[in-house]
Scaffold this motif. Structure first.
Motif, PDB file in Angstrom:
ATOM      1  N   ALA A   1      -2.610   2.529  36.849  1.00  0.00           N
ATOM      2  CA  ALA A   1      -2.606   2.904  35.434  1.00  0.00           C
ATOM      3  C   ALA A   1      -2.464   4.419  35.314  1.00  0.00           C
ATOM      4  O   ALA A   1      -2.654   5.144  36.289  1.00  0.00           O
ATOM      5  N   THR A   2      -2.147   4.882  34.122  1.00  0.00           N
ATOM      6  CA  THR A   2      -2.064   6.310  33.836  1.00  0.00           C
ATOM      7  C   THR A   2      -3.423   6.822  33.359  1.00  0.00           C
ATOM      8  O   THR A   2      -4.273   6.033  32.938  1.00  0.00           O
ATOM      9  N   PRO A   3      -3.656   8.142  33.393  1.00  0.00           N
ATOM     10  CA  PRO A   3      -4.956   8.671  32.963  1.00  0.00           C
ATOM     11  C   PRO A   3      -5.308   8.324  31.519  1.00  0.00           C
ATOM     12  O   PRO A   3      -6.480   8.028  31.216  1.00  0.00           O
ATOM     13  N   ASP A   4      -4.339   8.370  30.623  1.00  0.00           N
ATOM     14  CA  ASP A   4      -4.632   8.063  29.221  1.00  0.00           C
ATOM     15  C   ASP A   4      -4.961   6.580  29.034  1.00  0.00           C
ATOM     16  O   ASP A   4      -5.845   6.222  28.242  1.00  0.00           O
ATOM     17  N   TYR A   5      -4.294   5.719  29.789  1.00  0.00           N
ATOM     18  CA  TYR A   5      -4.621   4.295  29.742  1.00  0.00           C
ATOM     19  C   TYR A   5      -6.045   4.071  30.248  1.00  0.00           C
ATOM     20  O   TYR A   5      -6.807   3.275  29.690  1.00  0.00           O
TER      21      TYR A   5
ATOM     22  N   ILE B   1      -4.708   5.676  39.989  1.00  0.00           N
ATOM     23  CA  ILE B   1      -4.218   6.414  38.821  1.00  0.00           C
ATOM     24  C   ILE B   1      -2.913   7.138  39.183  1.00  0.00           C
ATOM     25  O   ILE B   1      -2.807   7.784  40.220  1.00  0.00           O
ATOM     26  N   ARG B   2      -1.945   7.014  38.313  1.00  0.00           N
ATOM     27  CA  ARG B   2      -0.641   7.646  38.506  1.00  0.00           C
ATOM     28  C   ARG B   2      -0.221   8.344  37.226  1.00  0.00           C
ATOM     29  O   ARG B   2      -0.589   7.915  36.124  1.00  0.00           O
ATOM     30  N   LEU B   3       0.557   9.395  37.349  1.00  0.00           N
ATOM     31  CA  LEU B   3       1.174  10.006  36.168  1.00  0.00           C
ATOM     32  C   LEU B   3       2.291   9.098  35.676  1.00  0.00           C
ATOM     33  O   LEU B   3       2.845   8.311  36.450  1.00  0.00           O
ATOM     34  N   PRO B   4       2.646   9.168  34.385  1.00  0.00           N
ATOM     35  CA  PRO B   4       3.715   8.317  33.860  1.00  0.00           C
ATOM     36  C   PRO B   4       4.983   8.447  34.702  1.00  0.00           C
ATOM     37  O   PRO B   4       5.439   9.547  35.005  1.00  0.00           O
TER      38      PRO B   4
END
Length: 232
Positions: free
Chosen positions: A193-197, A179-182
């Motif tokens: 992927a991002t947290p919202d994804y 998980i990565r920030l945008p």
């Protein structure tokens, strides 16, 4: 919504507590091989004494009896989540549960299995592991095997989480690292992927490391992760 799991990928106890002391809330953290092998079981006990939940990420993979004995000892540390490699097979995974139950004074820790590492590409898997399947088919096979063995879920990438839920059910955990920030650096991960994804695509828990631990302001970075994860 389950708390994001922060990977404490630090080489020493000093750095761990310098990081944790910045927070005024209880966290869900991951203690992996780097930290555990440097500091030993005491680091787990000290983090638990602060009230944090712990995912002990040691990815056990050995003969069933060895894994059973190891899990019996790890259960006594009072961790909340542990894992094995699904490639160890059904008998090994069943033995891991037996060990956890034998070593637990109360409810046993949740147990999940690694399907394919998020650093593994389909090309690598086919060439180096000699698995003549798509990466998704391999992950789904391991997920079903893990469920058949009675475990609580798997470690997988975000990109397979929804497929696993379709095959194994919504209550079967999908713990997703990478998980990565945008706009964040992918580092050594391939399937990120991002947290919202992750939220939209079926993750039960997300694991995030350097985007928080190496941030200029870790508390603010963690808050941003939580907002994206919770859809705020």
């Amino acid at each position: 919504m389950n708390k994001p799991i922060i990977a404490l990928d630090f080489p020493s106890e000093i750095e761990v507590f310098q990081f944790l002391n910045q927070f005024d809330e209880k966290l869900f953290v991951k203690v992996g091989m780097e930290l555990f092998y440097q500091e030993g079981p005491d680091i787990v006990r000290k983090i638990k004494d602060l009230g944090h939940d712990i995912f002990l990420d040691l990815k056990l993979h050995d003969i069933p009896n060895t894994v059973k004995s190891a899990m019996k000892g790890l259960a006594r540390l009072g961790v909340d989540l542990v894992n094995v490699h699904a490639a160890g097979g059904k008998n090994m995974m069943e033995a891991a549960i037996e060990g956890l139950e034998a070593g637990s004074a109360d409810k046993r820790p949740m147990l999940i299995a690694v399907t394919q590492l998020t650093s593994t590409t389909e090309e690598q898997m086919q060439k180096e592991q000699k698995i003549p399947l798509s990466l998704l088919d391999s992950v789904l096979h391991y997920a079903q095997l893990t469920k058949d063995a009675g475990l609580d879920g798997v470690v997988c990438s975000v990109h397979e989480a929804k497929n696993i839920a379709d095959v194994c059910g919504e209550t079967f955990l999908r713990v997703t690292p990478g998980i990565r920030l945008p706009g964040g650096d992918a580092h050594d991960q391939k399937r990120i992927a991002t947290p919202d994804y992750a939220r939209i695509n079926g993750s039960s828990y997300i694991v995030i490391g350097r985007a928080v631990t190496k941030a200029e302001n870790p508390v603010e970075a963690y808050k941003k992760v939580c907002q994206l994860w919770e859809g705020i």
